[in-house]
Design an enzyme around this catalytic site. Sequence first.
Site, PDB file in Angstrom:
ATOM      1  N   LYS A   1      51.831  62.532  34.975  1.00 15.16           N
ATOM      2  CA  LYS A   1      52.656  63.653  34.705  1.00 15.16           C
ATOM      3  C   LYS A   1      54.031  63.664  35.468  1.00 15.16           C
ATOM      4  CE  LYS A   1      48.145  66.432  34.902  1.00 15.16           C
ATOM      5  NZ  LYS A   1      47.616  66.463  36.224  1.00 15.16           N
ATOM      6  N   GLY A   2      54.052  62.534  36.455  1.00 18.54           N
ATOM      7  CA  GLY A   2      54.986  62.682  37.337  1.00 18.54           C
ATOM      8  C   GLY A   2      56.376  62.591  36.892  1.00 18.54           C
TER       9      GLY A   2
ATOM     10  N   GLU B   1      59.289  56.022  34.712  1.00 25.08           N
ATOM     11  CA  GLU B   1      58.230  56.168  35.621  1.00 25.08           C
ATOM     12  C   GLU B   1      58.991  57.313  36.840  1.00 25.08           C
ATOM     13  OE1 GLU B   1      55.549  56.310  37.030  1.00 25.08           O
ATOM     14  OE2 GLU B   1      54.292  54.297  36.814  1.00 25.08           O
ATOM     15  N   ASP B   2      58.131  58.003  37.637  1.00 23.05           N
ATOM     16  CA  ASP B   2      58.560  58.588  38.396  1.00 23.05           C
ATOM     17  C   ASP B   2      59.070  58.079  39.703  1.00 23.05           C
ATOM     18  OD1 ASP B   2      56.199  58.196  39.110  1.00 23.05           O
ATOM     19  OD2 ASP B   2      55.154  60.316  39.564  1.00 23.05           O
TER      20      ASP B   2
ATOM     21  N   ASP C   1      55.902  52.419  43.615  1.00 23.20           N
ATOM     22  CA  ASP C   1      55.906  52.042  45.209  1.00 23.20           C
ATOM     23  C   ASP C   1      55.250  50.856  45.409  1.00 23.20           C
ATOM     24  OD1 ASP C   1      55.360  53.281  47.774  1.00 23.20           O
ATOM     25  OD2 ASP C   1      53.027  53.293  47.238  1.00 23.20           O
TER      26      ASP C   1
ATOM     27  N   PHE D   1      56.492  60.263  52.143  1.00 25.46           N
ATOM     28  CA  PHE D   1      55.676  60.750  51.004  1.00 25.46           C
ATOM     29  C   PHE D   1      56.792  61.770  50.507  1.00 25.46           C
ATOM     30  CE2 PHE D   1      53.181  63.046  48.186  1.00 25.46           C
ATOM     31  CZ  PHE D   1      52.283  61.943  47.582  1.00 25.46           C
TER      32      PHE D   1
ATOM     33  N   ASP E   1      54.277  65.211  42.911  1.00 29.68           N
ATOM     34  CA  ASP E   1      53.317  66.165  43.339  1.00 29.68           C
ATOM     35  C   ASP E   1      52.628  65.688  44.706  1.00 29.68           C
ATOM     36  OD1 ASP E   1      51.641  64.341  42.062  1.00 29.68           O
ATOM     37  OD2 ASP E   1      50.051  65.692  42.324  1.00 29.68           O
TER      38      ASP E   1
ATOM     39  N   ARG F   1      55.571  70.000  41.920  1.00 27.89           N
ATOM     40  CA  ARG F   1      56.184  69.331  40.812  1.00 27.89           C
ATOM     41  C   ARG F   1      57.308  70.215  40.290  1.00 27.89           C
ATOM     42  NH1 ARG F   1      52.480  65.075  38.952  1.00 27.89           N
ATOM     43  NH2 ARG F   1      50.610  65.675  38.992  1.00 27.89           N
TER      44      ARG F   1
HETATM   45  P1  IMP Z   1      52.137  52.102  42.685  1.00 26.22           P
HETATM   46  O1  IMP Z   1      51.007  51.684  41.919  1.00 26.22           O
HETATM   47  O2  IMP Z   1      51.768  51.962  44.329  1.00 26.22           O
HETATM   48  O3  IMP Z   1      53.618  51.651  42.485  1.00 26.22           O
HETATM   49  O4  IMP Z   1      52.095  53.906  42.549  1.00 26.22           O
HETATM   50  C1  IMP Z   1      52.963  54.602  41.797  1.00 26.22           C
HETATM   51  C2  IMP Z   1      52.230  55.920  41.909  1.00 26.22           C
HETATM   52  O5  IMP Z   1      51.731  56.579  43.101  1.00 26.22           O
HETATM   53  C3  IMP Z   1      53.567  56.944  41.273  1.00 26.22           C
HETATM   54  O6  IMP Z   1      53.386  56.715  39.895  1.00 26.22           O
HETATM   55  C4  IMP Z   1      52.879  58.285  41.867  1.00 26.22           C
HETATM   56  O7  IMP Z   1      52.120  58.565  40.911  1.00 26.22           O
HETATM   57  C5  IMP Z   1      52.240  57.761  43.350  1.00 26.22           C
HETATM   58  N1  IMP Z   1      53.141  57.850  44.277  1.00 26.22           N
HETATM   59  C6  IMP Z   1      53.305  56.793  45.201  1.00 26.22           C
HETATM   60  N2  IMP Z   1      54.237  57.522  46.183  1.00 26.22           N
HETATM   61  C7  IMP Z   1      54.492  58.739  45.859  1.00 26.22           C
HETATM   62  C8  IMP Z   1      55.393  59.813  46.546  1.00 26.22           C
HETATM   63  O8  IMP Z   1      56.045  59.667  47.442  1.00 26.22           O
HETATM   64  N3  IMP Z   1      55.047  61.104  46.054  1.00 26.22           N
HETATM   65  C9  IMP Z   1      54.267  61.588  44.941  1.00 26.22           C
HETATM   66  N4  IMP Z   1      53.740  60.392  44.414  1.00 26.22           N
HETATM   67  C10 IMP Z   1      53.543  59.193  44.789  1.00 26.22           C
HETATM   68 MG    MG Z   2      53.410  58.172  38.394  1.00 28.80          MG
END
Ligand code: IMP
Ligand code: MG
Length: 194
Positions: free
Chosen positions: A46-47, A102-103, A106, A155, A162, A168
């Site tokens: 949902k981000g 994407e939101d 990471d 974070f 969220d 959110r």
């Molecule tokens: P990745 O697969 O590690 O790149 O994860 C990305 C996902 O982790 C994002 O789409 C978010 O849903 C979640 N995420 C990573 N960092 C944060 C943060 O600082 N705040 C909120 N959600 C996060």
């Molecule tokens: Mg996400």
Amino acid sequence: MTPPLPPGIEKILFTEEEIQQRVREVAAEITRAYEGRTVKLIGVLKGSVFFLTELARHIGVPVKIDFLAISSFSNRNGAPGVVRIAKDLDDGIEGEDVLLVEDVVDTGFTLRYLLQTLASRSPNSLAVCTFLDRTSRRIVQAPVDYRCFEIPDRFVVGFGLDYNQLYRNLGYVAVLSREASVSPQRRRDAEKGG
Ligand code: IMP
Ligand code: MG
């Protein structure tokens, strides 16, 4: 007078005004890149919803919108990287110019999985636009074509992002206080799928 920050918030990283300004700039870049074409924005629930709607309103070429939802898990050793689609797109993307929205990127595991999945469906083109990018934590390479902001290794919440489904609806992006977050791994586990 600025209103007090909600409980759990340490500081504001990007104000509402900074976000509006930057989203417009990125939307203008996208408009130039997709001139003469229709772009299909694919939002990851949902981000990315708050970002996607703001972005879409400022893109000057025809826009289609679709959404998917993913869940991701850590493996037994606590390492991230297991991703699956929890809700698929409504429509096919064959022959379309797809822009994945994407939101935050990471480690890159989610993005890499989504790109592989979408690429296998024969879009005409496939690019990535992320609201936030935390390149310092990247584990797998995943190409980002458009990004609004690079963020530090803290974070963050707000503007769609969220913590346990909260925050959110904040108009700004803020750093979650260390007291409000649990250990980094548990925190990220709680987060995945959002
Ligand atoms: P990745 O697969 O590690 O790149 O994860 C990305 C996902 O982790 C994002 O789409 C978010 O849903 C979640 N995420 C990573 N960092 C944060 C943060 O600082 N705040 C909120 N959600 C996060
Ligand atoms: Mg996400």
